[in-house]
Write a protein that holds these residues in place. Structure first.
Motif, PDB file in Angstrom:
ATOM      1  N   LYS A   1       0.871  -1.089   0.038  1.00  0.00           N
ATOM      2  CA  LYS A   1       0.088  -0.270  -0.081  1.00  0.00           C
ATOM      3  C   LYS A   1       0.860   1.280  -0.096  1.00  0.00           C
ATOM      4  O   LYS A   1       2.004   1.329   0.538  1.00  0.00           O
ATOM      5  CB  LYS A   1      -0.715   0.034   1.237  1.00  0.00           C
TER       6      LYS A   1
ATOM      7  N   GLU B   1      -2.237  -0.838  -3.774  1.00  0.00           N
ATOM      8  CA  GLU B   1      -3.544  -0.080  -3.351  1.00  0.00           C
ATOM      9  C   GLU B   1      -2.834   1.394  -3.136  1.00  0.00           C
ATOM     10  O   GLU B   1      -1.745   1.406  -2.376  1.00  0.00           O
ATOM     11  CB  GLU B   1      -4.157  -0.390  -2.041  1.00  0.00           C
ATOM     12  N   CYS B   2      -3.480   2.405  -3.497  1.00  0.00           N
ATOM     13  CA  CYS B   2      -2.832   3.869  -3.383  1.00  0.00           C
ATOM     14  C   CYS B   2      -4.047   4.500  -2.737  1.00  0.00           C
ATOM     15  O   CYS B   2      -5.285   4.902  -3.329  1.00  0.00           O
ATOM     16  CB  CYS B   2      -2.454   4.270  -4.594  1.00  0.00           C
ATOM     17  N   GLN B   3      -3.814   5.325  -1.536  1.00  0.00           N
ATOM     18  CA  GLN B   3      -4.681   6.127  -0.971  1.00  0.00           C
ATOM     19  C   GLN B   3      -4.128   7.489  -1.194  1.00  0.00           C
ATOM     20  O   GLN B   3      -3.010   7.816  -0.633  1.00  0.00           O
ATOM     21  CB  GLN B   3      -4.900   5.698   0.517  1.00  0.00           C
TER      22      GLN B   3
ATOM     23  N   ALA C   1       2.945   0.365   5.097  1.00  0.00           N
ATOM     24  CA  ALA C   1       2.728   1.343   3.921  1.00  0.00           C
ATOM     25  C   ALA C   1       3.847   2.228   3.702  1.00  0.00           C
ATOM     26  O   ALA C   1       4.360   2.897   4.390  1.00  0.00           O
ATOM     27  CB  ALA C   1       1.397   1.746   4.366  1.00  0.00           C
TER      28      ALA C   1
END
Length: 240
Positions: A14, A43-45, A64
């Motif tokens: 992430k 996954e990228c926030q 992360a």
């Protein structure tokens, strides 16, 4: 098959991106980093620093990769970004620091902007909090300091965007592959600006920034006033 899976495994599951953007340059860079993450199945926030509670920042998930992207202001990260970093809970995450700074196109050569102490000061704060810096990258995006950097026509802006998009995506791919990148530290002249950067942060920003006015070409659309993420623009004598 087992060897192939090991080879294709990425260094991070992430990526958490925190960005601050006034005119869109840093937001674009955040988007390019996110594209690379998605292309690698990571996954990228993405978090806009201007829209989160900076006094109670959530601790990043363990393992992360944290990416911080901000423009340069007064040869430093702007106060809103430094405030965010100061309130970031202690952690062991690896961190990538990026900035957007004033790039100018001369022919087909992009002149580098100036980072100042942004990387050094923020890296020191993060190191004290337990984080480790994995990579740093300055990105020479279209300058918005038009009183000193004229000539921002459509061709120039498009060229800078295309070149920097390619450069950021190559950089981001190296990072998701687990590599480090510190070539920007070779720009040792940035340290010479430390007194100016500190002086601006302590006092200069309270009066120097107030000397900027829109020219008579302003059409009073008020877009700059309504879009400013820190509400730093007001109107005097019918000019922002």
């Amino acid at each position: 098959m087992e060897i192939s899976n090991t080879f294709n495994r990425k260094a991070y599951n992430k990526i958490i991106v925190y960005y601050f953007s006034g005119t869109g340059n840093s937001r674009n860079v955040a988007g390019w980093v996110s594209q690379v993450a998605k292309e690698n199945g990571i996954e990228c926030q993405i978090n806009n620093i201007a829209q989160i509670d900076r006094h109670s920042v959530e601790q990043p998930e363990q393992g992360a990769l944290v990416v911080i992207i901000s423009p340069i202001h007064g040869f430093n990260y702007p106060p809103i970004v430094l405030n965010f970093i100061l309130h970031l809970p202690k952690g062991k995450n690896k961190v990538v620091l990026m900035n957007t700074r004033a790039g100018v196109l001369i022919g087909k050569f992009i002149t580098p902007g100036i980072t100042g102490i942004a990387f050094y000061l923020s890296a020191l704060i993060l190191f004290i909090k337990g984080f480790s810096i994995k990579a740093i990258l300055p990105v020479d995006m279209p300058s918005n300091w038009i009183s000193l950097h004229p000539g921002l026509n459509r061709r120039t802006v498009k060229y800078l965007h295309n070149k920097n998009k390619e450069r950021v995506k190559v950089f981001a791919q190296k990072i998701v592959d687990g590599k480090s990148y510190f070539k920007a530290l070779l720009e040792v002249y940035d340290l010479l600006l430390a007194p100016i950067a500190l002086g601006y942060f302590v006092a200069g920003r309270f009066f120097l920034a107030k000397t900027f006015y829109a020219s008579r070409d302003c059409n009073n659309c008020d877009l700059c006033i309504t879009s400013c993420p820190v509400k730093a623009i007001i109107k005097l004598d019918n000019r922002p």
